[in-house]
Design an enzyme around this catalytic site. Structure first.
Site, PDB file in Angstrom:
ATOM      1  N   ASP A 240       0.825  -1.211   0.000  1.00  0.00           N
ATOM      2  CA  ASP A 240       0.000   0.000   0.000  1.00  0.00           C
ATOM      3  C   ASP A 240       0.866   1.271   0.000  1.00  0.00           C
ATOM      4  O   ASP A 240       1.986   1.255   0.507  1.00  0.00           O
ATOM      5  CB  ASP A 240      -0.902  -0.032   1.246  1.00  0.00           C
ATOM      6  CG  ASP A 240      -2.040   0.957   1.153  1.00  0.00           C
ATOM      7  OD1 ASP A 240      -2.273   1.514   0.053  1.00  0.00           O
ATOM      8  OD2 ASP A 240      -2.701   1.200   2.171  1.00  0.00           O
ATOM      9  N   GLY A 241       0.330   2.329  -0.574  1.00  0.00           N
ATOM     10  CA  GLY A 241       0.985   3.641  -0.471  1.00  0.00           C
ATOM     11  C   GLY A 241       1.603   4.162  -1.755  1.00  0.00           C
ATOM     12  O   GLY A 241       2.299   5.177  -1.728  1.00  0.00           O
TER      13      GLY A 241
ATOM     14  N   ARG B  31       0.216   7.782  -2.376  1.00  0.00           N
ATOM     15  CA  ARG B  31       0.746   8.789  -1.447  1.00  0.00           C
ATOM     16  C   ARG B  31       2.237   9.037  -1.691  1.00  0.00           C
ATOM     17  O   ARG B  31       2.722  10.148  -1.548  1.00  0.00           O
ATOM     18  CB  ARG B  31       0.503   8.340   0.006  1.00  0.00           C
ATOM     19  CG  ARG B  31      -0.912   8.627   0.489  1.00  0.00           C
ATOM     20  CD  ARG B  31      -1.239   7.899   1.748  1.00  0.00           C
ATOM     21  NE  ARG B  31      -1.516   6.486   1.478  1.00  0.00           N
ATOM     22  CZ  ARG B  31      -1.593   5.548   2.411  1.00  0.00           C
ATOM     23  NH1 ARG B  31      -1.394   5.861   3.674  1.00  0.00           N
ATOM     24  NH2 ARG B  31      -1.875   4.305   2.087  1.00  0.00           N
TER      25      ARG B  31
ATOM     26  N   SER C 239      -7.179  -5.471  -5.814  1.00  0.00           N
ATOM     27  CA  SER C 239      -8.362  -6.134  -5.241  1.00  0.00           C
ATOM     28  C   SER C 239      -9.563  -5.983  -6.169  1.00  0.00           C
ATOM     29  O   SER C 239      -9.556  -5.117  -7.066  1.00  0.00           O
ATOM     30  CB  SER C 239      -8.686  -5.527  -3.874  1.00  0.00           C
ATOM     31  OG  SER C 239      -9.195  -4.219  -4.045  1.00  0.00           O
TER      32      SER C 239
ATOM     33  N   ASN D  10     -10.698  -2.601  -6.084  1.00  0.00           N
ATOM     34  CA  ASN D  10      -9.895  -1.620  -6.841  1.00  0.00           C
ATOM     35  C   ASN D  10     -10.434  -1.364  -8.250  1.00  0.00           C
ATOM     36  O   ASN D  10     -10.113  -0.338  -8.862  1.00  0.00           O
ATOM     37  CB  ASN D  10      -8.425  -2.068  -6.958  1.00  0.00           C
ATOM     38  CG  ASN D  10      -7.629  -1.933  -5.682  1.00  0.00           C
ATOM     39  OD1 ASN D  10      -6.669  -2.671  -5.442  1.00  0.00           O
ATOM     40  ND2 ASN D  10      -7.993  -0.994  -4.827  1.00  0.00           N
TER      41      ASN D  10
ATOM     42  N   ARG E  19       1.931  -5.241   5.993  1.00  0.00           N
ATOM     43  CA  ARG E  19       1.216  -4.171   5.284  1.00  0.00           C
ATOM     44  C   ARG E  19       2.013  -2.877   5.425  1.00  0.00           C
ATOM     45  O   ARG E  19       2.419  -2.504   6.528  1.00  0.00           O
ATOM     46  CB  ARG E  19      -0.192  -3.960   5.837  1.00  0.00           C
ATOM     47  CG  ARG E  19      -0.902  -2.850   5.060  1.00  0.00           C
ATOM     48  CD  ARG E  19      -2.368  -2.748   5.327  1.00  0.00           C
ATOM     49  NE  ARG E  19      -2.942  -1.788   4.383  1.00  0.00           N
ATOM     50  CZ  ARG E  19      -4.162  -1.815   3.909  1.00  0.00           C
ATOM     51  NH1 ARG E  19      -4.976  -2.762   4.289  1.00  0.00           N
ATOM     52  NH2 ARG E  19      -4.596  -0.914   3.064  1.00  0.00           N
TER      53      ARG E  19
ATOM     54  N   LEU F 270      -6.934  -5.433   7.000  1.00  0.00           N
ATOM     55  CA  LEU F 270      -6.604  -6.498   6.043  1.00  0.00           C
ATOM     56  C   LEU F 270      -7.186  -6.247   4.651  1.00  0.00           C
ATOM     57  O   LEU F 270      -6.755  -6.871   3.680  1.00  0.00           O
ATOM     58  CB  LEU F 270      -7.077  -7.853   6.570  1.00  0.00           C
ATOM     59  CG  LEU F 270      -6.330  -8.363   7.814  1.00  0.00           C
ATOM     60  CD1 LEU F 270      -6.914  -9.683   8.292  1.00  0.00           C
ATOM     61  CD2 LEU F 270      -4.845  -8.530   7.532  1.00  0.00           C
TER      62      LEU F 270
HETATM   63  C1  FPP Z   1      -1.497   0.344  -3.642  1.00  0.00           C
HETATM   64  O1  FPP Z   1      -1.271   1.702  -3.497  1.00  0.00           O
HETATM   65  C2  FPP Z   1      -1.412  -0.057  -5.046  1.00  0.00           C
HETATM   66  C3  FPP Z   1      -2.367  -0.651  -5.785  1.00  0.00           C
HETATM   67  C4  FPP Z   1      -3.675  -1.033  -5.219  1.00  0.00           C
HETATM   68  C5  FPP Z   1      -2.165  -0.844  -7.261  1.00  0.00           C
HETATM   69  C6  FPP Z   1      -1.313  -1.911  -7.901  1.00  0.00           C
HETATM   70  C7  FPP Z   1       0.015  -2.304  -7.413  1.00  0.00           C
HETATM   71  C8  FPP Z   1       1.154  -2.164  -8.108  1.00  0.00           C
HETATM   72  C9  FPP Z   1       1.225  -1.462  -9.420  1.00  0.00           C
HETATM   73  C10 FPP Z   1       2.406  -2.728  -7.568  1.00  0.00           C
HETATM   74  C11 FPP Z   1       2.564  -4.211  -7.893  1.00  0.00           C
HETATM   75  C12 FPP Z   1       3.054  -4.546  -9.240  1.00  0.00           C
HETATM   76  C13 FPP Z   1       3.516  -5.773  -9.627  1.00  0.00           C
HETATM   77  C14 FPP Z   1       4.142  -5.974 -10.953  1.00  0.00           C
HETATM   78  C15 FPP Z   1       3.419  -6.939  -8.729  1.00  0.00           C
HETATM   79  P1  FPP Z   1      -2.457   2.792  -3.496  1.00  0.00           P
HETATM   80  O2  FPP Z   1      -2.676   3.250  -4.881  1.00  0.00           O
HETATM   81  O3  FPP Z   1      -3.655   2.228  -2.812  1.00  0.00           O
HETATM   82  O4  FPP Z   1      -1.792   3.914  -2.628  1.00  0.00           O
HETATM   83  P2  FPP Z   1      -2.509   5.048  -1.751  1.00  0.00           P
HETATM   84  O5  FPP Z   1      -3.252   4.340  -0.638  1.00  0.00           O
HETATM   85  O6  FPP Z   1      -1.354   5.850  -1.226  1.00  0.00           O
HETATM   86  O7  FPP Z   1      -3.411   5.834  -2.656  1.00  0.00           O
END
Ligand code: FPP
Length: 247
Positions: A22-23, A26, A67, A70, A189, A196
């Site tokens: 996560d993050g 941000r 998810s 998402n 996390r 979770l």
């Molecule tokens: C979490 O940060 C990121 C996601 C839900 C998006 C997808 C993840 C990736 C692109 C990394 C994994 C890639 C591979 C190839 C395994 P967020 O967008 O929820 O962050 P925030 O809470 O700060 O907005």
């Protein structure tokens, strides 16, 4: 002074580590960048941590990548993440170099054919690798997975393949998408969030939870080692007393 890596007891490694990455957003915002730049940095970091975990000797690594919830993010962001994943999955060198076996769990009916193609290609190419099994939870949510399992169990009962009396904890675990791996010993996390978020809810019943304030793109190998050291300091009782564990 010993490095974090040297402090790890290799005899007591968690077999399965799961990470809620996560993050990304941000991380980008803090730098005045678009969210997409955070996802790019996050994807690059997933590769870094996969290599660190494989090199350490972790047997199973599960990355909670996207998810089912998402999918309701802005269309532009979803499209960007899917394109990024599709490109990243084609980068198989990291899997070949590190003998990593690749797999994906999730609701594939929601995925674009292009990403399915990259995914399947990568799964097939790494199928005979004998090192760490890295699973992406992609278009995945625990409640969806449990619902699917319940549906399949009900079907099997209806068809007479399964008796209601035989439905137990193991039977449910065997009907989950994660049936080929042990439950996570350690669930990490990042980004200062303490929930979770529909990740491996059944499987994490007795996982040790570790939270790190850093945003995912900043979570490095040293942070991974620190999480393992913290895990190794925990007493895992599985509902028993300390005295029972010492025996
Ligand atoms: C979490 O940060 C990121 C996601 C839900 C998006 C997808 C993840 C990736 C692109 C990394 C994994 C890639 C591979 C190839 C395994 P967020 O967008 O929820 O962050 P925030 O809470 O700060 O907005």
């Amino acid at each position: 002074m010993a490095t974090f890596k040297e402090l790890i007891n290799l005899e007591k490694l968690p077999s399965h580590v799961a990470i809620i990455m996560d993050g990304n957003g941000r991380w980008a915002k803090k730098r005045g960048l678009e969210r997409s730049k955070g996802h790019e940095a996050g994807a690059a970091n997933a590769h870094v941590i996969a290599e660190v975990a494989a090199e350490l000797g972790i047997k199973y690594l599960t990355l909670y990548t996207f998810s089912i919830e998402n999918w309701s993010r802005p269309d532009k962001e979803v499209k960007f993440i899917m394109k990024l994943l599709s490109e990243q999955l084609l980068e198989e060198d990291i899997f070949v170099k590190n003998n990593i076996k690749f797999n994906v769990i999730g609701d594939f009916s929601l995925l674009d054919p292009d990403i399915m193609k990259s995914m399947n290609h990568c799964i097939q190419r790494t199928a005979t690798n004998t090192g760490m099994c890295m699973t992406l939870a992609l278009s995945y949510s625990s409640q969806w997975e449990i619902t699917e399992a319940v549906r399949n169990i009900a079907e099997e009962c209806k068809e007479g393949k399964l008796k209601v009396a035989d439905i137990d904890k193991d039977c449910i675990s065997q009907h989950l998408k994660t049936s080929y791996m042990p439950d996570p010993d350690l669930l990490i996390r990042t980004a200062n969030e303490y929930r979770l978020s529909n990740c491996l809810l059944w499987q994490s019943a007795y996982s040790e939870l570790y939270f790190c304030e850093k945003y995912w793109p900043d979570f490095d190998g040293e942070d991974f080692y620190k999480a393992i050291i913290d895990y190794q300091g925990r007493e895992r009782r599985f509902g028993k007393t300390s005295e029972q564990i010492e025996i």
